[in-house]
Design a protein around this motif. Structure first.
Motif, PDB file in Angstrom:
ATOM      1  N   ASP A   1      10.278  76.040  69.220  1.00  0.00           N
ATOM      2  CA  ASP A   1       9.548  74.917  68.253  1.00  0.00           C
ATOM      3  C   ASP A   1       8.225  75.600  68.121  1.00  0.00           C
ATOM      4  O   ASP A   1       7.332  75.531  69.012  1.00  0.00           O
ATOM      5  N   PRO A   2       7.772  76.043  67.012  1.00  0.00           N
ATOM      6  CA  PRO A   2       6.369  76.455  66.562  1.00  0.00           C
ATOM      7  C   PRO A   2       5.380  75.422  67.177  1.00  0.00           C
ATOM      8  O   PRO A   2       4.001  75.939  67.583  1.00  0.00           O
ATOM      9  N   ASN A   3       5.628  74.026  66.806  1.00  0.00           N
ATOM     10  CA  ASN A   3       4.537  73.227  67.205  1.00  0.00           C
ATOM     11  C   ASN A   3       4.406  73.228  68.892  1.00  0.00           C
ATOM     12  O   ASN A   3       3.209  72.677  69.274  1.00  0.00           O
ATOM     13  N   ASN A   4       5.193  73.748  69.630  1.00  0.00           N
ATOM     14  CA  ASN A   4       5.043  73.952  71.003  1.00  0.00           C
ATOM     15  C   ASN A   4       4.951  75.232  71.394  1.00  0.00           C
ATOM     16  O   ASN A   4       5.085  75.830  72.619  1.00  0.00           O
ATOM     17  N   TYR A   5       4.494  76.131  70.693  1.00  0.00           N
ATOM     18  CA  TYR A   5       4.060  77.508  70.894  1.00  0.00           C
ATOM     19  C   TYR A   5       3.465  77.906  72.280  1.00  0.00           C
ATOM     20  O   TYR A   5       3.505  78.891  72.880  1.00  0.00           O
TER      21      TYR A   5
ATOM     22  N   GLU B   1      -2.053  67.033  63.764  1.00  0.00           N
ATOM     23  CA  GLU B   1      -1.948  68.364  64.343  1.00  0.00           C
ATOM     24  C   GLU B   1      -0.676  69.120  63.896  1.00  0.00           C
ATOM     25  O   GLU B   1       0.271  68.217  63.661  1.00  0.00           O
ATOM     26  N   ALA B   2      -0.809  70.367  63.739  1.00  0.00           N
ATOM     27  CA  ALA B   2       0.627  70.853  63.072  1.00  0.00           C
ATOM     28  C   ALA B   2       0.294  72.332  63.269  1.00  0.00           C
ATOM     29  O   ALA B   2      -0.715  73.038  63.440  1.00  0.00           O
TER      30      ALA B   2
ATOM     31  N   THR C   1       5.520  87.886  62.905  1.00  0.00           N
ATOM     32  CA  THR C   1       5.459  86.412  62.826  1.00  0.00           C
ATOM     33  C   THR C   1       3.936  86.057  62.902  1.00  0.00           C
ATOM     34  O   THR C   1       3.023  86.465  63.669  1.00  0.00           O
ATOM     35  N   LEU C   2       3.479  85.075  62.008  1.00  0.00           N
ATOM     36  CA  LEU C   2       2.240  84.580  61.985  1.00  0.00           C
ATOM     37  C   LEU C   2       2.066  83.091  62.241  1.00  0.00           C
ATOM     38  O   LEU C   2       2.828  82.135  61.659  1.00  0.00           O
ATOM     39  N   PHE C   3       1.253  82.526  63.171  1.00  0.00           N
ATOM     40  CA  PHE C   3       1.000  81.252  63.285  1.00  0.00           C
ATOM     41  C   PHE C   3      -0.140  80.760  63.011  1.00  0.00           C
ATOM     42  O   PHE C   3      -1.366  81.269  63.198  1.00  0.00           O
ATOM     43  N   HIS C   4      -0.456  79.468  62.292  1.00  0.00           N
ATOM     44  CA  HIS C   4      -1.516  78.705  62.063  1.00  0.00           C
ATOM     45  C   HIS C   4      -1.449  77.553  62.683  1.00  0.00           C
ATOM     46  O   HIS C   4      -0.577  76.747  62.470  1.00  0.00           O
ATOM     47  N   HIS C   5      -2.427  77.281  63.527  1.00  0.00           N
ATOM     48  CA  HIS C   5      -2.379  75.972  64.461  1.00  0.00           C
ATOM     49  C   HIS C   5      -3.639  75.309  63.916  1.00  0.00           C
ATOM     50  O   HIS C   5      -4.621  75.507  64.249  1.00  0.00           O
TER      51      HIS C   5
END
Length: 474
Positions: free
Chosen positions: A256-260, A367-368, A378-382
């Protein structure tokens, strides 16, 4: 007396970096380190801005891959709104991301890496660049330039400008494809596909004479992270997040990306502004790679005819799970071909011309995390926001950072293989640089050097004082 060789700057990459190679008293390599000395600070100076601005703001992190941040940021905004975007908007986002992969990979292979492959590692630095390539093989150079232009043109057709388009937004996109744009894309696809097919044929011939590079330019077991479609197909926008090991075993699925933060750690380096993520389950030994090599390792098939045929041959050559970072070049070319095929497959979809493009809502989550596949991985934006949608905290987990441990291991492996003693030829240093270019790192800047790189050789005494410095300016 121990010595340090410094390569500064590393040439033909996007951004500014240097490499330090540490030798022992016998002139053998102890370690090599990749340093990123530029600092941009986007995560900090975006605090206080409305999250609706973030796709346009973060696309300005880099002039090479603005679409990557545009998409990841928009997907984060979708979650903050808690909306499902219209089908037409997702298809249009997918198309612009495929165009981004095409133009960025074309830049990496034709402009930055092919001069080494054509002229050799020991070739004259004055001609071992894209201008030398134009003179030596104008058809190859012209094809690469036009292929990149085609990808950029698709970005402009959809986003109104080639660089930093502010077109994708939280909740959807601003405008559809036009009939004129459709015609241009359809007419340009045959030439673009032919160019990448010719490049694939060329690179496969080059591979036959570069088995030493395959063996030592970053060849080691690691983990691999990326998106994959529900059917096992190659994915770049949606799907599920998966981590596999060097044997192909799934060690993390439907992550889950939200729990990276539960599965990815980020180590800060004293000698670099680039963070070094790792897979927490294995601690700091959980080195993983992202990008074309990882995506082809993770997927079962590409999902398009020509790319799947190339993928079969790719796996016959390199194995089912590829560990050699030199093969990133091969993987990029297959991804260009598959991206063009996917664009061709969707170009007549009537949804692309729909005006149902945005889902409107207010702040429904504070929050997302948005995730997508940039060309480099792979790219994450938090984002964390207040009730008015103003940003309180931002964390960006960049693809190049996720490859940082692997890049350092790669330059160390190459340096140990080729450097034995105090006399180091320029071509050897170029090989070390090429290890970095395998990963096509993007250091939040679109600057790269042409020609002979400056090099500094420093003799350091055991107490750390400088004994002598030999400098070669560009």
């Amino acid at each position: 007396m121990s010595k340090t060789i410094i390569i500064d700057p590393v040439t033909r990459i996007e951004g500014h970096a240097k490499i330090s190679i540490y030798l022992d008293d016998q002139g053998e390599v102890n370690e090599a380190r990749f340093h990123v000395g530029e600092f941009r600070g986007f995560e900090k100076f975006c605090e206080g801005r409305p999250f609706w601005e973030m796709p346009a703001l973060t696309s300005r992190i880099c002039g090479i891959c603005p679409v990557s941040h545009l998409i990841a940021s928009s997907k984060t905004g979708d979650q903050l709104l808690a909306v499902k975007i219209p089908a037409a908007a997702e298809k249009l986002r997918r198309m612009i991301n495929l165009a981004q992969i095409t133009q960025s990979h074309a830049l990496s292979f034709f402009h930055l890496s092919s001069p080494d492959l054509i002229f050799g590692w020991d070739g004259d630095p004055k001609t071992r660049n894209v201008f030398g390539l134009i003179a030596a093989d104008p058809d190859l150079a012209r094809g690469g330039i036009r292929l990149r232009k085609f990808g950029q043109d698709i970005i402009k057709i959809l986003g109104s400008q080639k660089v930093h388009p502010a077109w994708s937004i939280p909740g959807g996109v601003r405008s559809p494809l036009t009939k004129e744009g459709q015609t241009y894309i359809k007419e340009g696809l045959p030439e673009a596909k032919n160019t990448v097919k010719n490049a694939l044929s060329l690179f496969k011939k080059i591979l036959d004479s570069h088995q030493e590079e395959v063996a030592v330019f970053g060849n080691f077991p690691s983990l691999y992270l990326g998106l994959i479609g529900e059917s096992g197909a190659w994915e770049h926008y949606g799907g599920i997040l998966r981590m596999i090991d060097s044997h192909g075993n799934i060690v993390g699925d439907r992550l889950d990306p939200n729990n990276y933060r539960e599965f990815l750690g980020e180590k800060l380096q004293e000698d670099s502004y680039l963070k070094s993520p790792y897979y927490k389950l294995f601690g700091e030994t959980g080195v993983y790679r992202v990008g074309p090599l990882a995506r082809l390792n993770i997927c079962e098939h590409f999902g398009t005819e020509a790319a799947d045929q190339e993928l079969i041959e790719y796996r016959q050559r390199h194995g089912r799970i590829v560990q050699a970072s030199f093969v990133y070049h091969h993987a990029r070319l297959i991804e260009i071909l598959g991206s063009l095929e996917r664009i061709e497959r969707m170009i007549d979809d009537p949804d692309l011309f729909s005006n149902r493009l945005q889902a409107e809502a207010g702040v429904n989550q504070t929050e997302a995390v948005g995730v997508s596949e940039a060309p480099r991985g792979t790219l994450f934006h938090h984002y964390q926001v207040d009730e008015n949608g103003l940003l309180k905290k931002i964390n960006l987990v960049i693809a190049t950072g996720q490859n940082n441990f692997a890049i350092n291991r790669t330059v160390t492996q190459i340096a140990k293989h080729y450097i034995h003693g105090e006399t180091v030829a320029e071509g050897i240093l170029n090989r070390v640089e090429a290890g970095v270019r395998n990963y096509d790192p993007c250091l939040s800047c679109s600057t790269h050097a042409v020609g002979q790189m400056p090099m500094i050789l420093q003799l350091i005494s055991p107490d750390g004082s400088l004994v002598k410095e030999i400098r070669r300016d560009s």
